[in-house]
Design a protein around this motif. Structure first.
Motif, short mmCIF file in Angstrom:
data_model
loop_
_atom_site.label_atom_id
_atom_site.label_comp_id
_atom_site.label_asym_id
_atom_site.label_seq_id
_atom_site.Cartn_x
_atom_site.Cartn_y
_atom_site.Cartn_z
N SER A 1 -61.32 81.06 -24.85
CA SER A 1 -61.10 82.30 -25.60
C SER A 1 -59.69 82.34 -26.16
CB SER A 1 -61.33 83.51 -24.69
OG SER A 1 -60.30 83.55 -23.72
N ILE A 2 -59.55 83.05 -27.26
CA ILE A 2 -58.23 83.29 -27.84
C ILE A 2 -58.11 84.79 -28.06
CG2 ILE A 2 -56.65 82.83 -29.77
CD1 ILE A 2 -58.24 80.31 -30.37
N ASN A 3 -57.10 85.39 -27.47
CA ASN A 3 -56.89 86.83 -27.63
C ASN A 3 -55.53 87.06 -28.28
OD1 ASN A 3 -56.40 89.54 -27.42
ND2 ASN A 3 -57.15 89.73 -25.31
N ILE B 1 -54.33 83.63 -37.74
CA ILE B 1 -55.58 82.92 -38.04
C ILE B 1 -55.95 81.98 -36.90
CG2 ILE B 1 -55.49 83.01 -40.57
CD1 ILE B 1 -54.34 80.09 -40.40
N THR B 2 -57.25 81.82 -36.72
CA THR B 2 -57.80 80.81 -35.81
C THR B 2 -58.86 80.07 -36.61
OG1 THR B 2 -59.57 82.23 -35.01
CG2 THR B 2 -57.46 82.35 -33.83
N ARG B 3 -59.61 79.22 -35.93
CA ARG B 3 -60.65 78.47 -36.60
C ARG B 3 -61.69 79.39 -37.24
NH1 ARG B 3 -62.37 73.27 -35.97
NH2 ARG B 3 -64.19 72.92 -37.27
N ASP B 4 -61.82 80.60 -36.69
CA ASP B 4 -62.79 81.56 -37.24
C ASP B 4 -62.51 81.89 -38.71
OD1 ASP B 4 -64.10 81.64 -34.87
OD2 ASP B 4 -63.15 83.49 -34.16
N ASP B 5 -61.28 81.68 -39.14
CA ASP B 5 -60.92 82.02 -40.51
C ASP B 5 -61.19 80.89 -41.50
OD1 ASP B 5 -59.50 84.76 -40.30
OD2 ASP B 5 -58.71 83.59 -38.62
N PHE B 6 -61.83 79.84 -41.04
CA PHE B 6 -62.11 78.69 -41.91
C PHE B 6 -63.61 78.53 -42.11
CE2 PHE B 6 -57.85 78.13 -40.49
CZ PHE B 6 -57.20 77.46 -41.50
N PRO B 7 -64.03 77.85 -43.19
CA PRO B 7 -65.46 77.68 -43.44
C PRO B 7 -66.18 76.99 -42.28
CG PRO B 7 -64.18 76.96 -45.33
CD PRO B 7 -63.20 77.27 -44.24
N GLY C 1 -61.34 73.71 -33.13
CA GLY C 1 -62.47 74.63 -33.02
C GLY C 1 -62.73 74.93 -31.56
N GLU C 2 -63.79 74.35 -31.03
CA GLU C 2 -64.11 74.61 -29.62
C GLU C 2 -63.22 73.82 -28.67
OE1 GLU C 2 -68.26 73.78 -29.15
OE2 GLU C 2 -68.81 75.26 -30.66
N ILE C 3 -62.71 72.69 -29.17
CA ILE C 3 -61.97 71.79 -28.27
C ILE C 3 -60.65 71.38 -28.89
CG2 ILE C 3 -62.02 69.48 -27.23
CD1 ILE C 3 -65.04 69.87 -26.86
N ALA C 4 -59.61 71.40 -28.06
CA ALA C 4 -58.32 70.82 -28.45
C ALA C 4 -58.34 69.35 -28.04
CB ALA C 4 -57.17 71.55 -27.76
N TYR C 5 -58.10 68.49 -29.01
CA TYR C 5 -58.30 67.06 -28.74
C TYR C 5 -57.03 66.31 -28.35
CZ TYR C 5 -63.07 67.42 -30.42
OH TYR C 5 -64.39 67.76 -30.55
N TYR C 6 -55.88 66.93 -28.52
CA TYR C 6 -54.64 66.24 -28.14
C TYR C 6 -53.52 67.24 -27.91
CZ TYR C 6 -53.90 66.69 -33.21
OH TYR C 6 -53.79 67.17 -34.50
N ASP C 7 -52.53 66.82 -27.16
CA ASP C 7 -51.33 67.61 -26.94
C ASP C 7 -50.68 67.89 -28.30
OD1 ASP C 7 -48.84 68.64 -26.00
OD2 ASP C 7 -48.01 66.62 -26.06
N GLY C 8 -50.57 69.16 -28.67
CA GLY C 8 -49.98 69.50 -29.96
C GLY C 8 -51.01 69.91 -31.01
#
Lengths: 750, 287
Positions: free
Chosen positions: A58-60, A74-80, A97-104
């Motif tokens: 979650s992002i609050n 903005i978060t990923r929700d603001d993109f197509p 999106g659902e997953i962060a794939y790397y540090d940074g």
């Protein structure tokens, strides 16, 4: 150097005038990415993942949004949501999106009225993560039970039974390998490894973007290629490309790393969400190292056969390269470069593009070639040592030349490897006597170079000076070289030419300044466009003289009658023609658009002398020589600059630069303090030899020179260290820790 | 954040004692400002001591020793010929900190209070037997430099305790000091290991020695057993080898991005040996 049929006596090409952009750059007046501002501008900041691999539960950002001065979050929700293929990968890398794939990896972004407020707001964004298992090392990622970076990432090429982290597989070759090794007197193999390195450009990424609700927008950005920025941003944000106008700033280095997008779509999305206010984002150095596009790390098996006289009979390579969480390591290019310098009857190449929880690799100067050179040129050096053969002689015996079929397919036209090897052998550096703990290493390197989509225009000003409009940002002196070629074409002074780099709306599509192409491709296109205007000037003069246009020719800035039969006319200068344009048919301009072909392949040979401190493992570079075929050095100072710059980046990669990861998969050295690029005092003067074997497919014989120079330093230094210590290091960087361990235990670092 | 510019140390102490939240002191600012910028700390009070009279002075005391103000820069030390001649090891330690730009601001006291085990100027100060003057609401005390750091980024200075100056003892004939560090590059780097040695000789024989090791433990450490190996000796290869091994043995480094434990243990011995040689040569009066 070498004179031949296409050598002309040039008036401007080969001279060394000041670069047109030099004064502004040394006085600080030139505008780089972060120098652009606008009325009502907001400042953006990016929240980044503290984990190498984590599910975003979650992002609050309620609290952050309430801060005074925060205008958009903005978060990923603001993109197509409907992107797929490469645009989806670009989007995923831009913001998780659902997953962060790397540090940074970017998670969210804020636009606020000040940088301080934007950063304070980041602290108030609450993200709930579920940490997932991660993998960093390429060989670990290849194991069947490795943590899966991204599901279903493999394409059609991946063989069954491969690790789920293999994104693609490539295999090619020619000849009878078994027979080739049978013919050899010695066959040697080895495992070689290189760590990821960053381009280390001095200017961090920066942009300012403005985007209205109707999809019309503008962007000012530090980039190697603004059409790429336009294309990628349009794809990621689902915009109509022509509605986005992108203007490049001056650029403080790119080396391939600024040919793709990172913060640019975030700035556009923030602008749109804040009601169309311009938003500026400037990366910190730490963000640059964590979240832009370093090059791949590599693990490489090489096997080579050689006769006792030094002839190469066969070669096999298997390269495994990690290019981050979305694939895209330069393994294909690495394979193409591996044996490209040599005539070998039998070669076989296998490559794996592998995913890991690291930032997505971007291009870095001759992508893939340095790693390949390290593996192949090190092993050839080992064999030369075993057989007591001169390393330059062995390379001369096997060197490709005009007509050779390259190890990866194409037949070479005129190339200069032999001339380059000969020049190196004759240079005094090759015979200077060495002392205790000192050693000399030789290595060759190759880059195929690139032409690419190019669009330029040339227009005559009313006073006879010339405006040249190109779309390739000037990183290494291309304004100067293009102005020299223009001056040469017209026969007018260098100072009467102004080269402008135009925004995306002003020209057709241009690929970035990449692939060593700006001087080659924009130069060739400008030559064509300038000749259109020359033809037009001749037509107008012919009309004035009332003779056939074919009876007028152009020389040294003048239209002249072609011979006694054409009539006795006083030559008319470009100045006069220009001053009468309005009376003779209006503006005179030319343009050229094409995918430029006929790139000249460029080979380089380097010699490194080092001293190794036997008690600490510290390597000092005593002297260094770069010899490379430039085809034609349009502006020799900038050619030398490219040679030296490539050598320095290669030296850094060989000795101390590396991405250091902790057990947690996070980058530990995200600052220049611990990401150790060489400083000036670490380096000797880099000597250069410009070899000129003109490219027959270029009007002035130009070959791209920017990239080849980074490939030979890695093996040249490894070979020098081996000569100095009698211990072979097969893993980069050759940091003091690794060298000392090798001296104590013989461990090659792998 | 409140920014203060007291005009005396007693005023600085008063501000510090009455402040709420995190207090940081600003001399050269070459650590504090960087930490601020990258967001490592955000002090509530920043007390700039540079406006206090005398803080930028290097003074020769009546007893023949030196008092170096808390805001004296690296460049000031380097340019001070007599001080550099007497304490070349201490000065060269300071000189290794950062670039020319950093040198024009960075200070000995700042380097000490930053609390890094890799601080380049600290081993030299400790080897010299230097003290610092610490002012607080209860007056001024003199504390040995080696008693200030307690761990990475930590000192034992309490609230309202401020260092006003570094005090060096009188330099005698036949004494010499040296500081060497190991870095992978040639400058602009942080010590992977560092070592300062201060020696006094009598007829070319070592009469007293102080050896200080940097970056091989949680704080800069005095290596007394290593120094003892040198006493009564005139530094031949045999003694140097014993000394080198002793330093390696005493080192308690960690492995991190700057070097492995194994590497640091090995190389501290090498660097210590080279520093001892240099200090010995200086004590003999050789360059």
């Amino acid at each position: 150097m070498a004179k031949d049929d296409i050598t002309k006596s040039f008036k401007f090409i080969g001279t060394r005038p000041n670069r047109p952009d030099g004064f502004e750059k040394v006085t600080g007046r030139a505008k780089y990415g972060a120098d652009i501002s606008a009325v009502g501008m907001l400042h953006g900041a990016v929240l980044r993942s503290p984990y190498a691999h984590a599910r975003i539960k979650s992002i609050n950002f309620e609290k952050a949004a309430k801060l005074d001065g925060v205008k958009a979050i903005i978060t990923r929700d603001d993109f197509p949501k409907d992107r797929e293929g490469e645009p989806l990968k670009l989007l995923e890398n831009t913001i998780a999106g659902e997953i962060a794939y790397y540090d940074g990896h970017a998670i969210a972004a804020v636009a606020a009225t000040s940088v301080f407020t934007a950063k304070e707001a980041l602290k108030e964004i609450e993200v709930e993560y579920e940490v997932l298992p991660h993998v960093i090392d390429v060989d670990e990622a290849m194991k069947p039970d490795a943590p899966i970076v991204r599901k279903n990432a493999g394409d059609f090429s991946v063989p069954e039974g491969s690790s789920p982290n293999v994104a693609s597989y490539i295999e090619f070759g020619r000849g009878d390998i078994t027979n080739g090794f049978d013919k050899a007197d010695i066959v040697k193999s080895g495992l070689f490894k290189t760590e990821a390195a960053h381009q280390g450009y001095i200017e961090p990424h920066a942009c300012m973007a403005q985007l209205d609700h109707n999809g019309q927008g503008e962007m000012w950005v530090c980039t190697q290629g603004h059409w790429y920025i336009r294309q990628m941003c349009s794809e990621v944000l689902d915009l109509e490309a022509s509605k986005l106008c992108v203007t490049p700033s001056e650029i403080g280095g790119g080396f391939g790393g600024k040919t793709t997008i990172f913060i640019e779509p975030l700035a556009l999305a923030l602008s749109k969400k804040s009601g169309g206010r311009p938003v500026k984002i400037v990366m910190s150095r730490s963000e640059v190292l964590r979240a832009t596009g370093p090059t791949a790390s590599a693990s490489m098996d090489v096997k080579i056969g050689m006769t006792k006289d030094g002839y190469l009979t066969a070669g096999c390579v298997e390269f495994r390269m990690q290019g981050g969480a979305f694939g895209g390591s330069p393994v294909s290019e690495a394979l193409q470069c591996a044996f490209a310098s040599y005539n070998m009857e039998a070669v076989h190449h296998i490559g794996f593009d592998v995913l890991a929880n690291r930032p997505r690799a971007a291009a870095y100067r001759a992508p893939g070639s340095p790693m390949a050179a390290f593996a192949v040129e090190s092993l050839i050096d080992e064999m030369c040592t075993d057989l007591d053969l001169d390393p330059i002689d062995v390379r001369l015996m096997n060197a490709v030349a005009e007509g050779s079929k390259s190890s990866y397919g194409p037949k070479f036209k005129k190339i200069g490897l032999i001339e380059t090897l000969e020049a190196t052998k004759e240079h005094p550096n090759y015979s200077i006597e060495l002392g205790a703990n000192q050693g000399r290493g030789v290595a060759a390197g190759y880059w195929m170079n690139h032409g690419g989509e190019t669009s330029v225009s040339v227009s005559l000003a009313e006073d006879g000076s010339v405006n040249v409009s190109v779309g390739t940002p000037d990183i290494g002196g291309s304004r100067a070289s293009i102005a020299l070629m223009t001056a040469e074409t017209y026969g007018i002074p260098y100072d009467s030419v102004r080269v402008n780099i135009l925004e995306t709306g002003a020209l057709g599509f241009n690929e970035p300044t990449h692939g060593s192409r700006a001087t080659l491709a924009s130069g060739k296109a400008v030559y064509e466009a300038a000749n259109q205007t020359i033809a037009e000037m001749c037509r107008r003069v012919a009309k004035k003289w009332q003779i056939d246009p074919d009876a007028v020719y152009w020389e040294n800035g003048y239209a002249k009658p072609a011979g006694p039969n054409a009539g006795d006319f006083t030559p008319i200068s470009i100045k006069q023609i220009a001053s009468e344009m309005d009376q003779t048919g209006g503006p005179i301009a030319g343009h050229h658009e094409s995918s430029i072909r006929g790139v000249g392949h460029s080979f380089g040979v380097h010699i490194a002398d080092v001293e190794v401190d036997p008690e600490t493992g510290r390597v000092t570079v005593l002297r260094y020589l770069v010899a490379q075929d430039a085809g034609r050095a349009v502006h020799p100072s900038y050619v030398e600059g490219q040679f030296q710059g490539g050598a320095v980046q290669g030296i850094g990669w060989a000795l101390n630069e590396e991405y250091v990861y902790g057990e947690d998969g996070c980058l530990q050295n995200a600052a220049f303090l611990d990401y150790r690029i060489p400083v000036a005092s670490d380096l000797p003067n880099i000597d250069t030899i410009i070899v000129e074997v003109p490219n027959p497919d270029h009007p002035f014989g130009v070959r791209g020179v920017g990239e080849t120079g980074i490939a030979p330093p890695l093996p040249a230094l490894a070979n020098a260290v081996a000569a100095a210590t009698k211990v072979r290091l097969r893993s980069l960087p050759m940091s003091p820790t690794k060298v000392l361990k090798a001296l104590k235990t013989g461990n090659d670092g792998c | 954040m409140q920014y203060h510019t007291p005009s005396s140390f007693s005023e600085a102490v008063t501000i510090s004692n009455s402040a709420d939240g995190l207090v940081k002191y600003l001399a050269g600012g070459t650590d504090v400002l960087v930490q601020l910028k990258i967001g490592n700390n955000s002090p509530d009070h920043l007390i700039d001591i540079k406006k206090i009279p005398g803080v930028k002075e290097i003074a020769l005391r009546e007893d023949g020793g030196w008092t170096i103000g808390a805001a004296v820069s690296g460049v000031q030390l380097t340019n001070h010929k007599k001080l550099s001649r007497e304490w070349p090891g201490l000065v060269e330690g300071m000189e290794l900190v950062g670039s020319a730009q950093i040198q024009s601001r960075a200070t000995l006291v700042g380097n000490l209070c930053n609390g890094s085990p890799a601080a380049d100027s600290v081993p030299g100060m400790i080897a010299a037997g230097a003290t610092v003057s610490v002012v607080s609401s209860s007056g001024t005390t003199e504390v040995l430099v080696e008693d200030i750091p307690v761990g990475p980024g930590l000192t034992n200075l309490g609230t309202g305790e401020i260092i006003t100056a570094v005090n060096l003892p009188k330099r005698n004939k036949h004494e010499g000091d040296a500081y060497l560090r190991f870095i992978p590059r040639t400058e602009m780097d942080i010590a992977v290991v560092g070592c300062a040695v201060n020696l006094s000789l009598e007829n070319e024989v070592i009469r007293s020695a102080k050896v200080v090791l940097g970056a091989v433990g949680p704080k800069v450490e005095v290596a007394t057993p290593a120094a003892e190996c040198l006493l009564g000796e005139n530094l031949d290869e045999n003694i140097l080898s014993i000394f080198s091994d002793k330093c390696s043995e005493l080192a308690k480094p960690i492995s991190d991005k700057r070097g492995s434990e194994e590497f640091r243990k090995e190389v501290i011995g090498v660097i210590a040996k080279r520093a001892a040689k240099k200090a010995y040569d200086r004590a003999l009066g050789n360059k």
